[in-house]
Design a protein around this motif. Structure first.
Motif, PDB file in Angstrom:
ATOM      1  N   PRO A  33       0.818  -1.231   0.000  1.00  0.00           N
ATOM      2  CA  PRO A  33       0.000   0.000   0.000  1.00  0.00           C
ATOM      3  C   PRO A  33       0.845   1.272   0.000  1.00  0.00           C
ATOM      4  CG  PRO A  33      -0.065  -1.075   2.147  1.00  0.00           C
ATOM      5  CD  PRO A  33       0.609  -2.022   1.225  1.00  0.00           C
ATOM      6  N   VAL A  34       2.004   1.219   0.656  1.00  0.00           N
ATOM      7  CA  VAL A  34       2.884   2.395   0.681  1.00  0.00           C
ATOM      8  C   VAL A  34       3.343   2.743  -0.727  1.00  0.00           C
ATOM      9  CG1 VAL A  34       5.179   3.191   1.399  1.00  0.00           C
ATOM     10  CG2 VAL A  34       3.664   2.111   3.061  1.00  0.00           C
ATOM     11  N   GLY A  35       3.566   1.732  -1.550  1.00  0.00           N
ATOM     12  CA  GLY A  35       4.046   1.966  -2.910  1.00  0.00           C
ATOM     13  C   GLY A  35       3.117   2.857  -3.716  1.00  0.00           C
ATOM     14  N   PHE A  36       1.819   2.689  -3.548  1.00  0.00           N
ATOM     15  CA  PHE A  36       0.864   3.513  -4.295  1.00  0.00           C
ATOM     16  C   PHE A  36       0.976   4.985  -3.899  1.00  0.00           C
ATOM     17  CE2 PHE A  36      -1.253  -0.663  -4.716  1.00  0.00           C
ATOM     18  CZ  PHE A  36      -1.427  -0.682  -6.093  1.00  0.00           C
ATOM     19  N   LEU A  37       1.324   5.263  -2.636  1.00  0.00           N
ATOM     20  CA  LEU A  37       1.493   6.648  -2.197  1.00  0.00           C
ATOM     21  C   LEU A  37       2.698   7.300  -2.872  1.00  0.00           C
ATOM     22  CD1 LEU A  37       0.803   6.213   1.644  1.00  0.00           C
ATOM     23  CD2 LEU A  37      -0.789   6.952  -0.144  1.00  0.00           C
ATOM     24  N   ASN A 196       4.728  10.728 -15.396  1.00  0.00           N
ATOM     25  CA  ASN A 196       3.356  10.709 -14.860  1.00  0.00           C
ATOM     26  C   ASN A 196       3.076   9.354 -14.222  1.00  0.00           C
ATOM     27  OD1 ASN A 196       0.767  11.470 -14.230  1.00  0.00           O
ATOM     28  ND2 ASN A 196      -0.029  11.212 -16.313  1.00  0.00           N
ATOM     29  N   PRO A 197       3.710   9.051 -13.099  1.00  0.00           N
ATOM     30  CA  PRO A 197       3.620   7.704 -12.511  1.00  0.00           C
ATOM     31  C   PRO A 197       2.214   7.293 -12.088  1.00  0.00           C
ATOM     32  CG  PRO A 197       4.684   9.245 -11.010  1.00  0.00           C
ATOM     33  CD  PRO A 197       4.573   9.947 -12.312  1.00  0.00           C
ATOM     34  N   SER A 198       1.370   8.261 -11.737  1.00  0.00           N
ATOM     35  CA  SER A 198       0.017   7.908 -11.288  1.00  0.00           C
ATOM     36  C   SER A 198      -0.832   7.338 -12.417  1.00  0.00           C
ATOM     37  CB  SER A 198      -0.674   9.133 -10.687  1.00  0.00           C
ATOM     38  OG  SER A 198      -0.763  10.169 -11.646  1.00  0.00           O
ATOM     39  N   SER A 199      -0.424   7.591 -13.676  1.00  0.00           N
ATOM     40  CA  SER A 199      -1.188   7.081 -14.821  1.00  0.00           C
ATOM     41  C   SER A 199      -0.742   5.684 -15.248  1.00  0.00           C
ATOM     42  CB  SER A 199      -1.040   8.041 -16.012  1.00  0.00           C
ATOM     43  OG  SER A 199       0.298   8.059 -16.483  1.00  0.00           O
ATOM     44  N   LEU A 200       0.350   5.207 -14.702  1.00  0.00           N
ATOM     45  CA  LEU A 200       0.862   3.888 -15.065  1.00  0.00           C
ATOM     46  C   LEU A 200       0.018   2.795 -14.413  1.00  0.00           C
ATOM     47  CD1 LEU A 200       4.696   4.552 -14.669  1.00  0.00           C
ATOM     48  CD2 LEU A 200       3.359   4.515 -16.785  1.00  0.00           C
ATOM     49  N   PRO A 201      -0.052   1.621 -15.030  1.00  0.00           N
ATOM     50  CA  PRO A 201      -0.848   0.527 -14.440  1.00  0.00           C
ATOM     51  C   PRO A 201      -0.307   0.149 -13.066  1.00  0.00           C
ATOM     52  CG  PRO A 201       0.560  -0.297 -16.210  1.00  0.00           C
ATOM     53  CD  PRO A 201       0.634   1.191 -16.267  1.00  0.00           C
ATOM     54  N   GLY A 202      -1.211  -0.219 -12.173  1.00  0.00           N
ATOM     55  CA  GLY A 202      -0.773  -0.562 -10.819  1.00  0.00           C
ATOM     56  C   GLY A 202      -1.663  -1.585 -10.147  1.00  0.00           C
ATOM     57  N   GLY A 275       5.396   1.409  -8.952  1.00  0.00           N
ATOM     58  CA  GLY A 275       5.673   1.721 -10.352  1.00  0.00           C
ATOM     59  C   GLY A 275       7.098   1.438 -10.769  1.00  0.00           C
ATOM     60  N   LEU A 276       7.889   0.811  -9.905  1.00  0.00           N
ATOM     61  CA  LEU A 276       9.284   0.516 -10.233  1.00  0.00           C
ATOM     62  C   LEU A 276       9.361  -0.574 -11.301  1.00  0.00           C
ATOM     63  CD1 LEU A 276      12.353   0.843  -9.513  1.00  0.00           C
ATOM     64  CD2 LEU A 276      12.027  -1.091  -7.950  1.00  0.00           C
ATOM     65  N   GLY A 277      10.178  -0.337 -12.320  1.00  0.00           N
ATOM     66  CA  GLY A 277      10.363  -1.336 -13.363  1.00  0.00           C
ATOM     67  C   GLY A 277       9.256  -1.364 -14.387  1.00  0.00           C
ATOM     68  N   VAL A 303      -0.039   2.960 -25.277  1.00  0.00           N
ATOM     69  CA  VAL A 303       1.146   2.233 -24.840  1.00  0.00           C
ATOM     70  C   VAL A 303       0.750   1.151 -23.837  1.00  0.00           C
ATOM     71  CG1 VAL A 303       3.418   2.395 -23.751  1.00  0.00           C
ATOM     72  CG2 VAL A 303       2.581   4.274 -25.182  1.00  0.00           C
ATOM     73  N   VAL A 304       1.232  -0.053 -24.078  1.00  0.00           N
ATOM     74  CA  VAL A 304       1.003  -1.166 -23.154  1.00  0.00           C
ATOM     75  C   VAL A 304       2.280  -1.373 -22.341  1.00  0.00           C
ATOM     76  CG1 VAL A 304       0.424  -3.609 -22.929  1.00  0.00           C
ATOM     77  CG2 VAL A 304      -0.592  -2.243 -24.772  1.00  0.00           C
ATOM     78  N   TYR A 305       2.138  -1.449 -21.034  1.00  0.00           N
ATOM     79  CA  TYR A 305       3.290  -1.548 -20.144  1.00  0.00           C
ATOM     80  C   TYR A 305       3.400  -2.948 -19.530  1.00  0.00           C
ATOM     81  CZ  TYR A 305       3.447   3.569 -20.307  1.00  0.00           C
ATOM     82  OH  TYR A 305       3.538   4.887 -20.724  1.00  0.00           O
ATOM     83  N   ASP A 306       4.605  -3.280 -19.078  1.00  0.00           N
ATOM     84  CA  ASP A 306       4.806  -4.513 -18.321  1.00  0.00           C
ATOM     85  C   ASP A 306       5.801  -4.261 -17.193  1.00  0.00           C
ATOM     86  OD1 ASP A 306       7.541  -4.887 -19.162  1.00  0.00           O
ATOM     87  OD2 ASP A 306       6.825  -5.761 -21.033  1.00  0.00           O
ATOM     88  N   PHE A 307       5.928  -5.246 -16.325  1.00  0.00           N
ATOM     89  CA  PHE A 307       6.837  -5.156 -15.175  1.00  0.00           C
ATOM     90  C   PHE A 307       7.850  -6.300 -15.205  1.00  0.00           C
ATOM     91  CE2 PHE A 307       3.244  -2.633 -13.798  1.00  0.00           C
ATOM     92  CZ  PHE A 307       3.820  -1.599 -13.078  1.00  0.00           C
TER      93      PHE A 307
END
Length: 482
Positions: A33-37, A196-202, A275-277, A303-307
């Motif tokens: 949960p901390v990661g989302f912050l 814009n990290p908040s827009s990345l998939p999570g 959002g790391l990686g 754009v399609v993202y992956d981790f």
């Protein structure tokens, strides 16, 4: 003797976790949960907050032993600062020698490091060696750019040399501090500078990674309660029949896998939430290494993202891939990338089996000084040699149905080989490992050696047959000429 086993299992808690495991679990659960912050923080604040949180976790769990990791970081910084050309080799020597001192600390009158300090030191060793290589590449490419007046084409190269603050921030970033996965400094910088990290998939990929964690955790607790490792060390264990002793290693390795599946999938979820990686799929990222190609997305195409950069375990392929050598690729994947690029690629041997043995030896040393690590890791090249010996002499000559049957037998033996090697990894001591392997008559060693000898014999017969056919053909040609 069955009654002795019943008493042993009756006294074993059905659901039990050590204090250390509970702390690890709390840290893993808290980072998600901390990661989302962190997605809502600016780069400077994100860097400082990740450092502060990581240092707090380190000080709370490692206490005074945090000094070991700090000394390692400062030593690597000095190497990079004053000798960037030799930094990769010097950092490898420095961090691995310090690992030796760290593990022998009690011989120097120092208190024994905590398991948490050991976990931090292991991951930090990988980071520092990788950082030294990245800095050297940065300087070499910078010189090349100046001389050729062209822009660097290196994938994921640094844009500037990191400062001491940058290195410390990377080293103590809370993400993966104790559990991994390993990630390069460039991956860390890309994370800080996400536009814009908040827009990345999570949420979706995070939940996808966590969906089987409760299953892995429950299986770990349940099977471990019925097949405790400590029972292998008792005299009663040796009184059981051979097939019980042989099966026990399968249960132990299953427990081992479930434990790490749960931990690593949770650790990956912590990376995903922050959002790391996170990179576009077109960048073709590799676990540990990151993007492998320059990628410029089409502005008119979503754009399609992956981790994949922070993927540390492929549970399905770990269990169901056919070959021993492939099994290593899907287990602790970020560390495997590190070993391949910084150890295997620089091995002092040319033959694949010898290079693999060298890499396994370094991996065993990185894990610790216990004899069980070396006995297990150095069995891997033998198993690789066995499967290689039969692939060319047996499998290649079979039809589709025969090859399918061969692969199923190969898979079964691969899993038993990993069961066998896992016992050394968890029993640790030379005596306990050899005692268990003796109790099952060193079965995997015997099978592997038998496969190698069979492969050589069949290869020799094949060569003789080809030579004989060539001789007959030459005789026939001679007769026609006459």
């Amino acid at each position: 003797m069955c009654h002795s086993l019943d008493r042993e299992l009756a006294n074993t808690p059905k659901i039990a976790m050590s204090e250390e495991e509970l702390i690890y679990l709390a840290i893993l659960a808290g980072t998600i949960p901390v990661g989302f912050l962190f997605r809502y923080l600016s780069p400077p604040v994100k860097q400082g907050a990740a450092l502060l949180l990581g240092l707090s976790i380190s000080l709370a769990t490692c206490r005074i032993h945090t000094l070991h990791s700090l000394i390692t970081v400062l030593g690597t910084w000095a190497i990079i600062k004053f000798s960037w050309r030799s930094a990769p080799s010097l950092s490898l020597v420095w961090t691995f020698l310090y690992l030796l001192f760290f593990r022998l600390a009690t011989l120097f009158g120092l208190p024994p490091p905590t398991p948490f300090a050991n976990a931090v030191q292991l991951l930090l060793t990988l980071k520092m060696v990788s950082l030294a290589n990245e800095v050297q590449s940065y300087h070499l490419m910078k010189k090349e750019d100046v001389s050729s007046f062209t822009k660097s084409s290196v994938i994921g190269g640094l844009s500037q040399e990191p400062s001491l603050y940058d290195i410390i921030s990377y080293s103590y970033c809370y993400i993966g501090l104790m559990t991994g996965p390993f990630f390069r400094y460039q991956t860390y910088v890309d994370w800080l500078q996400q536009p814009n990290p908040s827009s990345l998939p999570g949420h979706v990929p995070c939940l996808h990674r966590l969906k089987l964690v409760p299953v892995y955790g429950a299986l770990f607790l349940y099977i471990n309660s019925y097949f405790p490792l400590a029972y292998v060390r008792t005299e009663e264990f040796l009184d059981h029949q051979f097939f019980f002793r042989l099966f026990y290693m399968t249960a132990v390795f299953f427990v081992f896998r479930m434990r790490f599946y749960a931990a690593w999938c949770s650790a990956e979820a912590g990376c995903i939430s922050a959002g790391l990686g996170c990179y576009p799929e077109g960048a073709m990222s590799k676990p540990g290494g990151g993007p492998t190609v320059q990628y410029s997305p089409d502005p008119d195409t979503p754009v399609v993202y992956d981790f994949k950069t922070i993927q540390n375990i492929d549970c399905y392929n770990t269990d169901f891939c056919v070959k021993v050598r492939h099994g290593m690729r899907y287990w602790n994947m970020s560390v495997q990338w590190w070993l391949h690029h910084y150890v295997y690629a620089n091995a002092p041997f040319k033959a694949y089996t010898l290079r693999a043995a060298w890499t396994m030896f370094i991996s065993a040393y990185w894990h610790g000084l216990h004899a069980g690590y070396y006995l297990s890791f150095l069995t891997i090249p033998l198993c690789i040699g066995a499967e290689t010996a039969l692939e060319g002499t047996v499998r290649a000559k079979l039809g589709p149905m025969g090859q399918n049957i061969f692969d199923w037998v190969h898979w079964f033996l691969k899993m038993r080989a990993y069961d066998y090697m896992c016992m050394g990894f968890v029993l640790l001591s030379f005596g306990d490992t050899i005692n268990y392997w003796t109790s099952i008559y060193f079965s995997i060693h015997v099978i592997a050696l038998g496969c190698i000898l069979l492969g050589k014999q069949l290869k020799g017969k094949g060569e003789k047959r080809v030579k004989k056919d060539d001789d007959i053909q030459q005789e026939n040609v001679g007769e026609k000429k006459e």
